[in-house]
Design an enzyme around this catalytic site. Structure first.
Site, PDB file in Angstrom:
ATOM      1  N   TRP A  24      31.228  40.214  36.458  1.00 26.02           N
ATOM      2  CA  TRP A  24      32.012  41.171  35.689  1.00 26.02           C
ATOM      3  C   TRP A  24      32.559  42.266  36.596  1.00 26.02           C
ATOM      4  O   TRP A  24      33.672  42.757  36.402  1.00 26.02           O
ATOM      5  CB  TRP A  24      31.149  41.795  34.592  1.00 26.02           C
ATOM      6  CG  TRP A  24      31.844  42.845  33.777  1.00 26.02           C
ATOM      7  CD1 TRP A  24      32.560  42.652  32.626  1.00 26.02           C
ATOM      8  CD2 TRP A  24      31.899  44.261  34.028  1.00 26.02           C
ATOM      9  NE1 TRP A  24      33.060  43.847  32.159  1.00 26.02           N
ATOM     10  CE2 TRP A  24      32.666  44.849  33.009  1.00 26.02           C
ATOM     11  CE3 TRP A  24      31.375  45.077  35.034  1.00 26.02           C
ATOM     12  CZ2 TRP A  24      32.916  46.216  32.952  1.00 26.02           C
ATOM     13  CZ3 TRP A  24      31.625  46.443  34.986  1.00 26.02           C
ATOM     14  CH2 TRP A  24      32.382  46.999  33.955  1.00 26.02           C
ATOM     15  N   HIS A  25      31.770  42.636  37.603  1.00 27.34           N
ATOM     16  CA  HIS A  25      32.162  43.742  38.458  1.00 27.34           C
ATOM     17  C   HIS A  25      33.334  43.403  39.377  1.00 27.34           C
ATOM     18  O   HIS A  25      34.052  44.303  39.811  1.00 27.34           O
ATOM     19  CB  HIS A  25      30.974  44.210  39.309  1.00 27.34           C
ATOM     20  CG  HIS A  25      30.044  45.104  38.564  1.00 27.34           C
ATOM     21  ND1 HIS A  25      29.031  44.621  37.770  1.00 27.34           N
ATOM     22  CD2 HIS A  25      29.965  46.456  38.478  1.00 27.34           C
ATOM     23  CE1 HIS A  25      28.368  45.642  37.234  1.00 27.34           C
ATOM     24  NE2 HIS A  25      28.922  46.759  37.635  1.00 27.34           N
ATOM     25  N   GLY A  26      33.535  42.152  39.673  1.00 23.72           N
ATOM     26  CA  GLY A  26      34.669  41.836  40.526  1.00 23.72           C
ATOM     27  C   GLY A  26      34.722  40.388  40.939  1.00 23.72           C
ATOM     28  O   GLY A  26      33.713  39.676  40.919  1.00 23.72           O
TER      29      GLY A  26
ATOM     30  N   PHE B 247      37.286  47.662  38.368  1.00 26.38           N
ATOM     31  CA  PHE B 247      36.566  46.647  37.620  1.00 26.38           C
ATOM     32  C   PHE B 247      37.065  46.547  36.176  1.00 26.38           C
ATOM     33  O   PHE B 247      36.677  45.649  35.469  1.00 26.38           O
ATOM     34  CB  PHE B 247      35.061  46.954  37.603  1.00 26.38           C
ATOM     35  CG  PHE B 247      34.493  47.159  38.997  1.00 26.38           C
ATOM     36  CD1 PHE B 247      34.854  46.308  40.027  1.00 26.38           C
ATOM     37  CD2 PHE B 247      33.633  48.202  39.258  1.00 26.38           C
ATOM     38  CE1 PHE B 247      34.356  46.497  41.295  1.00 26.38           C
ATOM     39  CE2 PHE B 247      33.118  48.387  40.530  1.00 26.38           C
ATOM     40  CZ  PHE B 247      33.486  47.549  41.544  1.00 26.38           C
TER      41      PHE B 247
END
Length: 481
Positions: free
Chosen positions: A325-327, A481
Site C-alpha cells: 500500500w505504501h508504494g 502514497f
C-alpha cells in the site's frame, strides 16, 4: 497546497471566517462551503485529478444507493463489485501499473526473454490511496449491512474529501465522520483552542524535526556508498525521526484543523517510539490504516479464529499488503515482510496484547525492563526504516552491510558537524516533551495547565523554533502514497 505553507496560512483563516461567521446558521451551507474549500484545496495540487476524485466520490455514492435499493442479493453483489473493481482499478493503474510491468519484464529477462512492454508516463494523483480507502470502507459497510447508504450527496462528498484529511489521512470511517457532518455544529472555544495547539505542535514536528532531519538523512542515504557504518546508523536515526515528525506532524495539523470546524477526526498516532514491543508499535503508528486492514482484511480472512497457521498466514498477508500500500517498490514489500517477522513471535506465543496500557503511566521514568523493551523495539524499527527509505533493495542491502562492518566503530562523518549536533540536541528535547505528554492526545495538550506564564512562554519558544527552521515549504513524505 501544503499545510506548512504561506498559502495554507491564508486559506485556513478565510475558510474558518466564512464557516463560522457567514454560513454558521445553515448546516447545508456549511457543508457546501467545506466541499468547495476541499475541492479548491485539492485542485491546488493538480486540477486535472480533481475529476478523478469527484468521479470516485460519485461512483461510491451511487453504488451505495443502488446496493441498498437492490431487491436481490445478486444485484447487490453486482454493484458492490463494480465499485471495488473500478476503485482498485484506478489505484492499480496510477500507482502499480509500472511496477508490475517492470517486474514482469525483469522476470522474463532472467529467462533470457526480452519483452518490450512500455510503462505509462503518468503522475500519481496525490491522496488517491487515502480517499480510495474512504470509499471502499463505506461501500463494504453498506454491503455488510453495517450502515445505511447516505442519501445526501453533499454530506457524503464532504466525508470523502474533507480537506484536512484528503491527501494523507487519517483514513476515516463513515460510521465516525458522517454523523458529525450531518449534525449541526456549534462553535466551541475550548475545542478550537485545543485545535490550534495541536496545529502548532504538528508544525513543530514537521518544520523543526522532520525537515531538519530530512536534510541530513538525504545527504547520508544519497552518499551511503562513500560513508562508514557509524554515519549510516546516524542516517537511519535521522530518517526515523523525519518520518515520524513528518507523518504524525501532518496528522496533528489535520486533527487540529478538524477541531477548528467542530469535527473530531480519528487519532492516527499515539507516541509509537515509546512502544515496548512491535505489536504495541503497530497499535500506535498510523492507527487508522492498521485498524482499516484489521477490520476489512484481517478479520474477513478469518482473523485469529482459525488456529495458529491461519493467524500466521493472515498476519503475513496484512503486513505484505500494508507494505505494498505504501508504494510500488520492492523495498516497501521487504519493509512489510520484516515487520511481519518482527511481530510473529508475539503472535505465536500470544503475547501481542501484553502492552495495552501507557508505558510508565503516572510515573516520571520507566522501569529498567520497560526501558530495555523500548530501546529494543526502537532499534528494530530504525533497522526496518532503512528499507523504507532506500531507493531499491540493492541500496538497502549495501547500506545494511556497511552498518554491520567494522566501520560502524569509526567516528561518524558529518556533513555539517555543528548543525548535526544541534538537530540531535533538538531531537532529545523533543523526546522529553513527548515523554512528558504521552498520556495525552498530543504532547503539548496539557502543557503547564496550571501556570499561564510558562504555558505562553512554551508557545513562544515553539513558534520561534518554527520561524528559525522555516525555509522552503517541503512536501510531506506520505503524499507519495
Amino acid at each position: 497546497m501544503l499545510f506548512n505553507s504561506v498559502n495554507f496560512a491564508i486559506f485556513l483563516p478565510i475558510v474558518f471566517i466564512l464557516y463560522w461567521f457567514v454560513t454558521n446558521r445553515n448546516l447545508k451551507a456549511q457543508n457546501i462551503l467545506l466541499l468547495l474549500a476541499s475541492y479548491f484545496f485539492y485542485a491546488c495540487w493538480d486540477y486535472r485529478f480533481l475529476f478523478l476524485l469527484i468521479f470516485s466520490t460519485f461512483l461510491d455514492y451511487f453504488t451505495g444507493l443502488r446496493m441498498e435499493r437492490s431487491k436481490s442479493q445478486k444485484f447487490k453483489k453486482m454493484w458492490f463489485w463494480i465499485s471495488i473493481v473500478v476503485n482498485l482499478g484506478f489505484l492499480g493503474l496510477f500507482k502499480y501499473y509500472n511496477f508490475f510491468i517492470t517486474s514482469f519484464v525483469d522476470v522474463l529477462s532472467n529467462f533470457g526473454l526480452n519483452a518490450n512492454l512500455g510503462t505509462l508516463q503518468i503522475i500519481l494523483p496525490v491522496g488517491i490511496s487515502f480517499y480510495t480507502f474512504h470509499g471502499l470502507s463505506y461501500v463494504i459497510d453498506i454491503y455488510k449491512s453495517r450502515i445505511k447508504a447516505e442519501a445526501n450527496y453533499i454530506d457524503y462528498a464532504v466525508f470523502v474529501s474533507f480537506f484536512p484529511l484528503l491527501v494523507a489521512g487519517p483514513i476515516e470511517r463513515a460510521t465516525h465522520l458522517l454523523p458529525q457532518i450531518k449534525k449541526k455544529r456549534v462553535f466551541n472555544y475550548v475545542q478550537a483552542v485545543d485545535g490550534l495547539r495541536q496545529i502548532l505542535w504538528g508544525l513543530f514536528k514537521k518544520i523543526v524535526i522532520a525537515d531538519s532531519c530530512a536534510e541530513f538523512a538525504n545527504q547520508i542515504f544519497n552518499n551511503s556508498d562513500n560513508l562508514n557504518g557509524s554515519t549510516l546508523v546516524l542516517g537511519a536515526i535521522f530518517f526515523t525521526f523525519q518520518i515520524y515528525g513528518d507523518f504524525s506532524g501532518y496528522s496533528d495539523i489535520a486533527l487540529g484543523t478538524g477541531r477548528l470546524f467542530g469535527i473530531d477526526l480519528l487519532k492516527n498516532f499515539s507516541f509509537p517510539y515509546f512502544s515496548r514491543d512491535i505489536a504495541e508499535f503497530w497499535r500506535r503508528w498510523h492507527i487508522s490504516l492498521s485498524t482499516w486492514f484489521r477490520d476489512y482484511l484481517y478479520i474477513p480472512l478469518g482473523g485469529s479464529k482459525g488456529g495458529m497457521w491461519v493467524k500466521i498466514r493472515n498476519t503475513l498477508i496484512i503486513f505484505l499488503v500494508s507494505g505494498f500500500w505504501h508504494g510500488a517498490n520492492w523495498t516497501f514489500i521487504a519493509w512489510g515482510l520484516l515487520n511481519a517477522l518482527y511481530i510473529m513471535p508475539s503472535i505465536i506465543f500470544n503475547t501481542n496484547r501484553n502492552n495495552l496500557d501507557i508505558v510508565a503511566k503516572g510515573k516520571y521514568f520507566p522501569s529498567f525492563k520497560e526501558l530495555c523493551q523500548m530501546i529494543l523495539t526502537f532499534s528494530l524499527t530504525v533497522f526496518a526504516w532503512i528499507f523504507f527509505r532506500a531507493s531499491d533493495l540493492q541500496h538497502a542491502l549495501r547500506y545494511i552491510t556497511k552498518i554491520f562492518s567494522k566501520s560502524v566503530f569509526e567516528i561518524p562523518i558529518y556533513f555539517n558537524r555543528f548543525a548535526s549536533l544541534i538537530v540531535l540536541f533538538v531531537i532529545g528535547i523533543f523526546l522529553i516533551i513527548e515523554w512528558q505528554g504521552r498520556e495525552n492526545n498530543f504532547a503539548i495538550e496539557r502543557i503547564f495547565t496550571k501556570n499561564l506564564l510558562l504555558r505562553w512562554l512554551s508557545y513562544i519558544l515553539i513558534i520561534l523554533a518554527i520561524i528559525v527552521s522555516f525555509g522552503k515549504a517541503e512536501s510531506f513524505v506520505y503524499f507519495q502514497f
